[in-house]
Design a protein around this motif. Structure first.
Motif, PDB file in Angstrom:
ATOM      1  N   GLU A 121       0.829  -1.208   0.000  1.00 37.84           N
ATOM      2  CA  GLU A 121       0.000   0.000   0.000  1.00 37.84           C
ATOM      3  C   GLU A 121       0.862   1.257   0.000  1.00 37.84           C
ATOM      4  N   PHE A 122       1.962   1.234   0.740  1.00 37.50           N
ATOM      5  CA  PHE A 122       2.879   2.366   0.726  1.00 37.50           C
ATOM      6  C   PHE A 122       3.471   2.560  -0.670  1.00 37.50           C
ATOM      7  N   LEU A 123       3.827   1.440  -1.324  1.00 35.72           N
ATOM      8  CA  LEU A 123       4.345   1.521  -2.688  1.00 35.72           C
ATOM      9  C   LEU A 123       3.276   2.062  -3.629  1.00 35.72           C
ATOM     10  N   THR A 149      -1.185  -0.461 -11.962  1.00 33.48           N
ATOM     11  CA  THR A 149      -2.144  -1.541 -12.202  1.00 33.48           C
ATOM     12  C   THR A 149      -1.609  -2.873 -11.700  1.00 33.48           C
ATOM     13  N   LEU A 150      -0.334  -3.166 -11.970  1.00 29.43           N
ATOM     14  CA  LEU A 150       0.257  -4.436 -11.544  1.00 29.43           C
ATOM     15  C   LEU A 150       0.364  -4.532 -10.021  1.00 29.43           C
ATOM     16  N   VAL A 151       0.767  -3.435  -9.372  1.00 29.40           N
ATOM     17  CA  VAL A 151       0.893  -3.442  -7.906  1.00 29.40           C
ATOM     18  C   VAL A 151      -0.476  -3.632  -7.261  1.00 29.40           C
ATOM     19  N   PHE A 152      -1.472  -2.903  -7.744  1.00 27.79           N
ATOM     20  CA  PHE A 152      -2.809  -3.040  -7.148  1.00 27.79           C
ATOM     21  C   PHE A 152      -3.390  -4.428  -7.411  1.00 27.79           C
ATOM     22  N   ILE A 167      -1.998  -6.677  -4.822  1.00 26.84           N
ATOM     23  CA  ILE A 167      -2.663  -6.434  -3.545  1.00 26.84           C
ATOM     24  C   ILE A 167      -4.017  -7.138  -3.508  1.00 26.84           C
ATOM     25  N   THR A 168      -4.783  -6.983  -4.577  1.00 23.66           N
ATOM     26  CA  THR A 168      -6.111  -7.596  -4.650  1.00 23.66           C
ATOM     27  C   THR A 168      -6.028  -9.109  -4.523  1.00 23.66           C
ATOM     28  N   GLU A 169      -5.125  -9.705  -5.279  1.00 23.25           N
ATOM     29  CA  GLU A 169      -4.989 -11.161  -5.243  1.00 23.25           C
ATOM     30  C   GLU A 169      -4.567 -11.643  -3.867  1.00 23.25           C
ATOM     31  N   GLY A 225      -8.438 -13.280 -14.542  1.00 20.58           N
ATOM     32  CA  GLY A 225      -7.237 -13.709 -15.256  1.00 20.58           C
ATOM     33  C   GLY A 225      -7.121 -13.196 -16.674  1.00 20.58           C
ATOM     34  N   GLN A 226      -8.090 -13.537 -17.519  1.00 21.48           N
ATOM     35  CA  GLN A 226      -8.007 -13.147 -18.926  1.00 21.48           C
ATOM     36  C   GLN A 226      -8.085 -11.628 -19.058  1.00 21.48           C
ATOM     37  N   HIS A 227      -8.973 -11.012 -18.275  1.00 22.85           N
ATOM     38  CA  HIS A 227      -9.106  -9.550 -18.328  1.00 22.85           C
ATOM     39  C   HIS A 227      -7.797  -8.870 -17.931  1.00 22.85           C
ATOM     40  N   ASN A 228      -7.168  -9.367 -16.856  1.00 23.78           N
ATOM     41  CA  ASN A 228      -5.903  -8.780 -16.395  1.00 23.78           C
ATOM     42  C   ASN A 228      -4.811  -8.926 -17.438  1.00 23.78           C
ATOM     43  N   MET A 229      -4.746 -10.100 -18.047  1.00 20.28           N
ATOM     44  CA  MET A 229      -3.705 -10.342 -19.052  1.00 20.28           C
ATOM     45  C   MET A 229      -3.907  -9.446 -20.266  1.00 20.28           C
ATOM     46  N   GLU A 230      -5.141  -9.361 -20.737  1.00 23.83           N
ATOM     47  CA  GLU A 230      -5.424  -8.518 -21.897  1.00 23.83           C
ATOM     48  C   GLU A 230      -5.119  -7.059 -21.584  1.00 23.83           C
ATOM     49  N   ASN A 231      -5.492  -6.606 -20.386  1.00 26.96           N
ATOM     50  CA  ASN A 231      -5.265  -5.220 -20.007  1.00 26.96           C
ATOM     51  C   ASN A 231      -3.772  -4.911 -19.916  1.00 26.96           C
ATOM     52  N   SER A 232      -2.994  -5.851 -19.355  1.00 30.18           N
ATOM     53  CA  SER A 232      -1.548  -5.654 -19.224  1.00 30.18           C
ATOM     54  C   SER A 232      -0.885  -5.570 -20.593  1.00 30.18           C
TER      55      SER A 232
END
Length: 295
Positions: free
Chosen positions: A82-84, A119-122, A125-127, A149-156
């Motif tokens: 969260e600090f990051l 996006t990757l850090v958050f 955190i969520t996972e 999973g698929q949404h995260n990969m496509e977004n990245s």
């Protein structure tokens, strides 16, 4: 793990930082005289970038608030993350100012890199928080992956591709960076609602869900998400019962699961037709924490 009291203080800290970030972004909008038409164009371009950054930061705040409201305690490593996250978010105003002031490949690429990193850090955190909500972490991991999973990969991949595109066509990437966060902001609740609903099903229902193929899982999640949304909007028991009947008939037709089976998976939810918000139901099932815990 950290205590509930410390988690609340962390929430307050993050809320304060995000409020300051949004205020700084607003204060940095150009205020030059509009006697020169060039200043008018610059102002509206700056407002467009501000809108993007606002939607992006507000999206992070809402998702975090929703995520943290479902748990009493969180792993200690989440505090460091969260600090990051807040550090990275604090870089949004200067990079917003940089990109709005000069739309060139370097400024747009830096903005895109920050967007991707946040996006990757958050996401991590969520996972982390989602996985610690159940004893069966493997099953919860599979459910989380099926929803995000698929949404995260496509977004990245999309964000990474935009960084490359910004090197050659900064204005095109600039426009896409305006569209993507606003679209995410408008669909802010969909994935979280589906994950919460599937996570609250009985174990037998979760196992059956994980045995479905990808298309069946996606269709089932959407139907469950629509059901939860409809019951939240329902004004009386009749409307809630109608939402349940519509949901069970749609699942039987489109996924092949009969209403009696669904009733078992969603008990006691199906008997009450989600009389209460699904997050309140989750909190009522979770044992209360009466003392602090440490790693």
């Amino acid at each position: 793990m950290i205590s509930n009291a410390l988690k609340i203080r962390l929430d307050t800290f993050v809320d304060a930082i995000i409020a300051i970030i949004i205020t700084i972004m607003a204060l940095e909008l150009p205020a030059a005289s509009w006697s020169d038409h060039e200043h008018i164009l610059s102002f509206f371009l700056a407002v467009a970038v501000y809108a993007v950054s606002f939607c992006f930061v507000a999206n992070i705040w809402y998702q975090q608030a929703t995520l943290f409201s479902t748990v009493d305690v969180i792993p200690r490593r989440v505090v460091l993350l969260e600090f990051l996250l807040t550090f990275l978010l604090s870089l949004v105003p200067p990079l917003t100012r940089l990109m709005s002031g000069d739309v060139e490949n370097l400024s747009v690429m830096l903005y895109g890199a920050l967007y991707l990193l946040i996006t990757l850090v958050f996401r991590y955190i969520t996972e982390t928080v989602v996985h610690q909500q159940t004893d069966d972490k493997e099953r919860m991991h599979q459910i989380y992956t099926s929803v995000y999973g698929q949404h995260n990969m496509e977004n990245s991949f999309l964000l990474a591709a935009l960084i490359i595109l910004a090197f050659f066509l900064p204005w095109v990437a600039y426009v896409l960076y305006i569209i993507i966060p606003i679209r995410s902001f408008l669909t802010i609740d969909d994935d979280q609602r589906e994950l919460t609903a599937i996570g609250d099903m009985e174990a037998a229902g979760q196992k059956t869900y994980l045995q479905m193929n990808h298309k069946q899982q996606e269709r089932f999640r959407h139907l469950v998400g629509h059901y939860v949304r409809d019951t939240r909007r329902a004004q009386n028991d009749t409307a809630k019962k109608a939402a349940w009947n519509t949901f069970t008939q749609a699942v039987q037709t489109q996924v092949g699961i009969d209403p009696e089976q669904l009733s078992k998976w969603f008990q006691p939810n199906s008997r009450n037709a989600y009389h209460q918000d699904i997050n309140q139901y989750r909190n009522s099932r979770r044992p209360k924490k009466t003392h602090d815990t440490t790693d």
